[in-house]
Design an enzyme around this catalytic site. Structure first.
Site, PDB file in Angstrom:
ATOM      1  N   SER A 135      -0.980  74.481  25.381  1.00 50.15           N
ATOM      2  CA  SER A 135      -1.949  73.383  25.365  1.00 50.15           C
ATOM      3  C   SER A 135      -1.788  72.613  26.663  1.00 50.15           C
ATOM      4  O   SER A 135      -0.738  72.699  27.327  1.00 50.15           O
ATOM      5  CB  SER A 135      -1.693  72.449  24.171  1.00 50.15           C
ATOM      6  OG  SER A 135      -2.420  71.253  24.286  1.00 50.15           O
ATOM      7  N   TYR A 150       4.123  67.974  18.395  1.00 49.41           N
ATOM      8  CA  TYR A 150       3.124  68.861  19.010  1.00 49.41           C
ATOM      9  C   TYR A 150       3.397  69.108  20.493  1.00 49.41           C
ATOM     10  O   TYR A 150       3.536  70.263  20.929  1.00 49.41           O
ATOM     11  CB  TYR A 150       1.722  68.298  18.808  1.00 49.41           C
ATOM     12  CG  TYR A 150       0.643  69.249  19.290  1.00 49.41           C
ATOM     13  CD1 TYR A 150       0.287  70.358  18.533  1.00 49.41           C
ATOM     14  CD2 TYR A 150       0.000  69.050  20.507  1.00 49.41           C
ATOM     15  CE1 TYR A 150      -0.682  71.248  18.967  1.00 49.41           C
ATOM     16  CE2 TYR A 150      -0.970  69.924  20.950  1.00 49.41           C
ATOM     17  CZ  TYR A 150      -1.313  71.021  20.184  1.00 49.41           C
ATOM     18  OH  TYR A 150      -2.273  71.895  20.624  1.00 49.41           O
TER      19      TYR A 150
END
Length: 313
Positions: free
Chosen positions: A164, A176
């Site tokens: 990401s 995350y």
């Protein structure tokens, strides 16, 4: 001088465009395993590769997701349920793959499965909140990769790991961003280790796409559960207004999402089918024009742009 530099850049990008157009032959004979195919990128990629004629092995977390995918695909596509955070499930899925691919090996492994929630300011979270995300996004990905690596090495194939833009810059509290930084590190090490065996490793770095992972309602409900469990002393320090403003902040982030999932799946497909795939693919204009350049800037420039600082009660 500037004209020469511009000419060299144009020649470089023209050469790269020409070089990357070459696609591998005999795609119909190659097996590709994709994790996280219930919805989102994995689901679209499975159908996309199936239409190209590849032999897709799609893993879904639920039986319902597997059945829906099979109903929208050809008979070539095969599914199996897999929870990447469960080692027994990973072992069973790996044995299933071995039986399917036989002596051909596994050409492609796409580690796509991932979650975002719980996401919140770090002080609101517990160790278990971090582990929940890390066990899926990072440890689960490592487990799947190690279980299938002999088959990929046998085929001299490809590994595609979904990171990401949050794996280049810490964008939110919780596990995350930590997990995506870990994906970047694991992929870099893996790429260098496997060059000798003819295996290529690519990283996909999406920005904000309209998938279940960025569902506004799910994010709000999760934040409310987290806030309810926060100790009173911590709640008093932050204040109710901070919580409300943070909810609005996440809501604004979800408004940046685009439904053009093909920008990510096209990058995945290229990494699997091109003769010369890229090491990294930045998917989305926010990634290319904003977050990627910012990742190279001094923190004294980037921190004011990324810091969330609402007024407290």
């Amino acid at each position: 001088m500037l004209l020469y530099v511009a000419a060299l850049l144009c020649l470089y990008y023209l050469f790269r465009w020409y070089r990357e157009r070459e696609i591998l032959p005999n795609l119909q004979e190659k097996y590709v395993l994709i994790t996280g195919c219930d919805t989102g990128f994995g689901n679209l990629l499975a159908q996309q590769l199936d239409q190209r004629g590849l032999r897709v092995l799609a893993t879904c977390l639920t039986q319902k997701g597997a059945e829906q995918l099979k109903n929208s695909s050809s008979q070539r596509l095969q599914t199996v349920t897999l929870d990447v955070a469960n080692s027994q499930s990973v072992t069973a899925a790996a044995e299933w793959v071995k039986r399917k691919v036989g002596d051909r090996g596994l050409w492609g492994l796409v580690n796509n499965a991932g979650i975002l929630i719980p996401v919140a300011p770090n002080e609101w979270l517990t160790k278990e909140d971090f582990l929940r995300v890390l066990n899926v996004n990072l440890v689960g990905m490592v487990d799947v990769t190690l279980s299938l690596l002999p088959l990929v090495r046998k085929a001299q194939g490809r590994i595609v790991n979904v990171a990401s833009i949050a794996g280049r810059m810490g964008l939110c509290g919780g596990g995350y961003s930590i997990s995506k930084f870990g994906v970047e590190a694991f992929s870099d090490c893996l790429r260098r280790e496997l060059i000798t065996f003819g295996v290529k490793v690519s990283i996909i770095e999406p920005d904000f796409f309209r998938t279940q992972i960025l569902n506004t309602e799910n994010l709000r409900r999760s934040l409310e559960r987290i806030w309810d469990a926060v100790p009173e002393e911590v709640k008093h320090s932050y204040g109710q207004s901070y919580f409300e403003e943070y909810c609005k902040y996440l809501h604004k982030m979800t408004q940046l999402t685009t439904p053009k999932l093909y920008l990510v799946t096209d990058s995945m497909e290229h990494a699997l089918t091109a003769v010369l795939p890229r090491t990294r693919y930045s998917a989305g204009w926010y990634a290319k024009l904003y977050y990627l350049p910012m990742s190279y800037m001094p923190t004294s420039w980037t921190d004011p742009l990324l810091t969330f600082s609402p007024k407290k009660d």
